[in-house]
Design a protein around this motif. Sequence first.
Motif, short mmCIF file in Angstrom:
data_model
loop_
_atom_site.label_atom_id
_atom_site.label_comp_id
_atom_site.label_asym_id
_atom_site.label_seq_id
_atom_site.Cartn_x
_atom_site.Cartn_y
_atom_site.Cartn_z
N MET A 132 -6.37 -8.64 20.37
CA MET A 132 -6.30 -9.91 19.64
C MET A 132 -4.90 -10.51 19.65
SD MET A 132 -8.86 -9.52 16.37
CE MET A 132 -8.25 -7.95 15.78
N ILE A 133 -3.87 -9.66 19.74
CA ILE A 133 -2.51 -10.20 19.71
C ILE A 133 -1.90 -10.27 21.11
CG2 ILE A 133 -2.12 -9.38 17.35
CD1 ILE A 133 -0.47 -7.07 18.46
N GLY A 134 -2.69 -9.94 22.13
CA GLY A 134 -2.24 -10.10 23.51
C GLY A 134 -1.22 -9.08 23.94
N GLN A 135 -1.38 -7.82 23.50
CA GLN A 135 -0.42 -6.77 23.85
C GLN A 135 -1.09 -5.71 24.72
OE1 GLN A 135 2.93 -6.35 23.13
NE2 GLN A 135 2.82 -8.48 22.44
N PRO A 136 -0.56 -5.46 25.90
CA PRO A 136 -1.08 -4.34 26.71
C PRO A 136 -0.65 -3.02 26.11
CG PRO A 136 0.81 -5.33 27.78
CD PRO A 136 0.51 -6.19 26.59
N LEU A 137 -1.26 -1.95 26.56
CA LEU A 137 -0.91 -0.61 26.10
C LEU A 137 0.44 -0.21 26.70
CD1 LEU A 137 -2.33 1.65 24.38
CD2 LEU A 137 -2.90 2.72 26.57
N ASP A 149 0.61 3.77 34.64
CA ASP A 149 0.11 3.16 35.88
C ASP A 149 -1.37 3.43 36.05
OD1 ASP A 149 0.39 1.59 38.14
OD2 ASP A 149 0.85 3.29 39.46
N ASN A 150 -2.09 3.50 34.93
CA ASN A 150 -3.48 3.91 34.96
C ASN A 150 -4.32 3.09 33.98
OD1 ASN A 150 -5.45 5.59 36.07
ND2 ASN A 150 -5.22 7.15 34.48
N CYS A 151 -3.71 2.05 33.39
CA CYS A 151 -4.42 1.20 32.44
C CYS A 151 -4.09 -0.26 32.74
CB CYS A 151 -4.02 1.55 31.00
SG CYS A 151 -4.89 0.56 29.74
N SER A 152 -5.07 -0.98 33.22
CA SER A 152 -4.89 -2.40 33.53
C SER A 152 -5.06 -3.24 32.27
CB SER A 152 -5.89 -2.84 34.59
OG SER A 152 -5.72 -2.12 35.79
N TYR A 153 -4.70 -4.50 32.37
CA TYR A 153 -4.81 -5.41 31.24
C TYR A 153 -5.40 -6.73 31.71
CZ TYR A 153 -3.45 -8.41 27.31
OH TYR A 153 -3.46 -9.30 26.26
N ALA A 173 -10.23 -6.62 37.66
CA ALA A 173 -9.12 -6.35 36.76
C ALA A 173 -8.84 -4.86 36.63
CB ALA A 173 -9.41 -6.94 35.38
N LEU A 174 -9.87 -4.03 36.72
CA LEU A 174 -9.67 -2.59 36.64
C LEU A 174 -8.77 -2.10 37.77
CD1 LEU A 174 -10.46 0.01 35.10
CD2 LEU A 174 -12.39 0.22 36.67
N ALA A 175 -8.90 -2.68 38.93
CA ALA A 175 -8.00 -2.46 40.07
C ALA A 175 -7.85 -0.98 40.44
CB ALA A 175 -6.62 -3.06 39.77
N GLY A 176 -8.96 -0.23 40.38
CA GLY A 176 -8.92 1.15 40.80
C GLY A 176 -8.33 2.11 39.78
N ARG A 177 -7.92 1.61 38.63
CA ARG A 177 -7.38 2.49 37.58
C ARG A 177 -8.52 3.05 36.74
NH1 ARG A 177 -3.52 -1.60 38.29
NH2 ARG A 177 -1.41 -0.79 38.68
N LYS A 178 -8.17 3.94 35.80
CA LYS A 178 -9.19 4.60 35.00
C LYS A 178 -9.41 3.93 33.64
CE LYS A 178 -8.56 9.18 37.08
NZ LYS A 178 -9.93 9.31 37.64
N ALA A 179 -8.59 2.96 33.29
CA ALA A 179 -8.72 2.32 31.97
C ALA A 179 -8.38 0.84 32.08
CB ALA A 179 -7.82 3.00 30.94
N LEU A 180 -8.94 0.09 31.15
CA LEU A 180 -8.72 -1.36 31.12
C LEU A 180 -8.76 -1.82 29.67
CD1 LEU A 180 -8.55 -4.18 32.52
CD2 LEU A 180 -11.06 -4.14 32.62
#
Length: 267
Positions: A132-137, A149-153, A173-180
Amino acid sequence: MNPETQRSEQDIKEAYYRELRAKAPGIAYSELEQLVLAARMLAAEGHWANGIAGQITARAEAPGTYYTLKFGIGADEATPDGFMVTNDALQALDGRSLPNPATRFHTWVYRANPEVKCIIHTHPPAVQTLAMIGQPLIVANMDACVFHDNCSYLEEWPGLPIADEEGRIISQALAGRKALLLAHHGLLTAGTSIAEAATLAIWMEQQAANQLRASAAGTIRPVPDHLASEARDFLLKPQVIDMAFLYFARRVLRDDPDCLAANRQPA
């Protein structure tokens, strides 16, 4: 002199990894039982997967078929009978069960990522707050390194994910990573096993909560890349993932020892 001091750091690590592979317990539960346990453990950890919002899916035996909870059944009441099998067009193979229409976007992720066995999408509180606040992990502590390098946004919400366009956007958006982390929405984890997808979803919510607490206290300092990479590779070892999954499974079974019973309707 202690013999350990004469061995290189790499030698010590490799010896431990051999021991880990040899001695770590495997998962003896069937895939359907693992799905029940995964749904239950997510609910126990506060993930919002209430029968409408959030889904858990896994590849079934036949190519292009998938296990998923029947529409309207919450993760906290999952049983073997609560799951159904659909085809790639999201049609129930039993001809009568109703799938969650939002599960359609999962099929896009499966088609783009042949190695993915299980997908979890939930709306847990801390991840939703970041969304909601637009912050990636941010990877700022050891436990978060699994997402280095394993969580897309996904910065913009594509809308209710019940059609093909949303599936295309989320899969890309997942781009081959394991988390989004999906803006205005929640999380998605895509694991090479049910245990991996479930454990990553739990860890992701825990780290989102840590991030919110840390940001309220001061400036967050990310872990250096080389250290984060090493920790990620260890945490993603199948044996480590399986042991974490089994821990959460034991907690589920203490609360409801009969949740894996056959012919038990969700209640």
